[in-house]
Design an enzyme around this catalytic site. Structure first.
Site, PDB file in Angstrom:
ATOM      1  N   ASP A 276      44.059  37.985  40.114  1.00  0.00           N
ATOM      2  CA  ASP A 276      43.443  38.614  41.290  1.00  0.00           C
ATOM      3  C   ASP A 276      42.046  38.076  41.507  1.00  0.00           C
ATOM      4  OD1 ASP A 276      42.769  40.250  43.362  1.00  0.00           O
ATOM      5  OD2 ASP A 276      42.515  42.053  42.145  1.00  0.00           O
ATOM      6  N   GLU A 309      36.058  40.566  49.111  1.00  0.00           N
ATOM      7  CA  GLU A 309      37.268  41.358  49.371  1.00  0.00           C
ATOM      8  C   GLU A 309      37.261  42.602  48.513  1.00  0.00           C
ATOM      9  OE1 GLU A 309      41.529  42.678  48.723  1.00  0.00           O
ATOM     10  OE2 GLU A 309      40.020  42.101  47.285  1.00  0.00           O
ATOM     11  N   HIS A 438      42.147  44.054  37.460  1.00  0.00           N
ATOM     12  CA  HIS A 438      40.742  44.466  37.506  1.00  0.00           C
ATOM     13  C   HIS A 438      40.135  44.706  36.128  1.00  0.00           C
ATOM     14  CE1 HIS A 438      40.631  45.731  42.049  1.00  0.00           C
ATOM     15  NE2 HIS A 438      40.949  44.477  41.852  1.00  0.00           N
TER      16      HIS A 438
HETATM   17 ZN   LIG Z   1      42.896  40.955  45.225  1.00  0.00          ZN
END
Ligand SMILES: [Zn+2]
Length: 489
Positions: A276, A309, A438
């Site tokens: 990510d 983002e 994350h």
């Molecule tokens: Zn993302």
């Protein structure tokens, strides 16, 4: 194909050597563009080795920059430099438009009545209270269909210096705050209208924020509203930060039917962000390099890498806001790629037609076709993909909001893989698609290589397919049909 593949491996080895010997290294020279940049041609050209090569570079950047590539950090700047250098080496003219945004942090957050404490969460952009708190008598907003949304809701009540307690609902938190502030309130507390704390509310912008504002749980609501007086302490900070997007468009193809393909380039501060969203970044970047800056295509392709983002789709939102009506009308569709190599991967395509009947409704007309293109591509590869709710939780959100059809593939984040999905796709049932989501563990070692390879090829396939045609069976609205389709936006 064999030639192209061995070339990619060769370039990778060279990049590997220079990275171990020196800190500053030139970008590797771009691979040769494929002769026919259609869906199948590009899909074959975008190899696992090349995509992994980009991920190695992004991971190295994170390691060299305090372990992350978050917006506003040196790790992000280095990520921008890497993508820009790669694109320029393939002959692209690259823009890195800068944008400004407010970043909010809350430290102390406390709320007390004379006899007890409550949990409170500052609404984003809330001003701070004085250091030792702000104490005021309590005025509950009368309950009606739109609590605290208009001044008339408080007719006959004295709000001067009061802590107003108002239910969530109907109008934005910012509006409830403004109405109370106009009437002289010292602070406002919004009570959640569903079970649990109100912990992700926002006033909507630093320009709206006037008085300290917090959210409390539905469970605590009655006791908060019944307290004779409350002391609210909020220690918050709103700082203005700058970040950049990276934008590059092919010099060839119809610029009135632009295919925009994007991935966010920033990570969260907690980790290197390799799935990510190094994964989406690497796939879009490698597709750009294989397509080249002057491909033989029908439609122009614009490659986009978004900043910030993770702080709320900031870069893509600023970008769409900055487009003229003509710019928007010239975008045929937007393809988004955010996490395509999840550790316990799913094979998901954004549910553009809402055939799953889950969550948000269908996307703008054409989103159904985009979903079909990706599902069919994976089907050809022997993979039965499923839909994923078109919830706007990534950079396609701002595009669909202005009526631009969108879609893409996704390998899952914090959702749980069902036993049926594990049977179909492998991996572990009853665990999330990406347990490293994350965290500091979002590393290359934890990327599912098979999913990465399959999805990266699907990324290239989708981009190549629409670069050749945005019309026909799997097309999107064009010309007058586009104007008509977007007229309500
Ligand atoms: Zn993302």
């Amino acid at each position: 194909m064999t030639l192209l593949a061995s070339f990619a491996v060769g370039a990778l080895v060279l990049a590997g050597c220079s990275s171990s010997s020196d800190d500053e290294q030139p970008a590797s020279s771009a691979p040769t563009p494929v002769a026919t940049p259609d869906g199948p041609g590009l899909a074959d050209a975008v190899t696992e080795a090349a995509v992994v090569g980009h991920l190695e570079q992004l991971e190295r950047i994170a390691i060299d920059n305090n372990g992350n590539r978050a917006a506003g950090t040196s790790g992000y700047d280095a990520s921008v430099d890497y993508v820009v250098d790669e694109l320029e080496s393939a002959g692209f003219e690259v823009e890195t438009p800068e944008f400004e945004f407010d970043q909010f942090t809350a430290d102390t957050q406390s709320l007390s009545a004379p006899d007890r404490q409550f949990q409170v969460n500052a609404l984003t952009y809330s001003p701070s209270t004085p250091g030792d708190g702000l104490t005021g008598r309590v005025v509950p907003a009368p309950k009606d269909d739109s609590p605290g949304c208009e001044a008339t809701d408080y007719t006959g009540l004295d709000l001067a210096g009061a802590v107003v307690v108002v239910d969530r609902g109907v109008c934005p938190f910012g509006q409830k705050q403004t109405v109370a502030a106009d009437l002289g309130a010292a602070a406002v507390l919004v009570v959640n209208n569903e079970p649990g704390p109100l912990d992700s509310g926002t006033l909507g912008g630093a320009d709206v924020a006037r008085i300290p504002s917090g959210g409390v749980s539905q469970e605590d609501g009655p006791a908060v509203a019944a307290a004779p007086e409350l002391t609210l302490t909020l220690d918050t900070e709103t700082t203005t930060t700058k970040s950049r997007n990276v934008i590059a468009q092919t010099k060839t193809g119809n610029a009135e039917n632009v295919v925009v393909a994007g991935a966010h380039l920033d990570s969260v501060p907690e980790g290197p962000g390799i799935n990510d969203n190094g994964s989406g970044t690497a796939a879009v970047l490698e597709t750009a390099l294989r397509m080249g800056s002057e491909p033989d295509v029908t439609n122009a392709v614009r490659f986009t890498f978004w900043g910030a983002e993770e702080l709320g789709l900031v870069g893509s939102t600023k970008y769409v806001e900055g487009l003229s009506e003509t710019d928007k009308a010239n975008i045929a569709l937007y393809l988004n790629f955010d996490m395509i190599g999840s550790h316990n991967a799913g094979y998901l395509a954004y549910d553009g037609d809402d055939s799953d009947k889950v969550g948000e409704p269908a996307g703008p007309p054409g989103s159904d076709a985009i979903e079909r293109v990706f599902v069919q591509r994976l089907q050809q590869e022997g993979i039965a993909a499923e839909g994923t709710d078109f919830d706007g939780r990534s950079d396609y959100g701002p595009f669909i909001e202005v009526g631009i059809p969108a879609g893409g593939v996704f390998s899952g984040a914090d959702e749980t893989k069902t036993p049926e999905q594990a049977t179909k796709w492998g991996g572990t049932a009853d665990e999330t698609f990406d347990q490293n989501y994350h965290t500091a563990e979002d590393t290359l070692a934890n990327v599912d290589r098979a999913a990465l390879a399959e999805n990266a090829s699907a990324v290239a396939y989708g981009i190549g397919t629409y670069a050749q045609s945005v019309e026909g069976q799997d097309g999107v609205p064009v010309g007058a049909a586009r104007t008509e389709a977007r007229s309500g936006e």
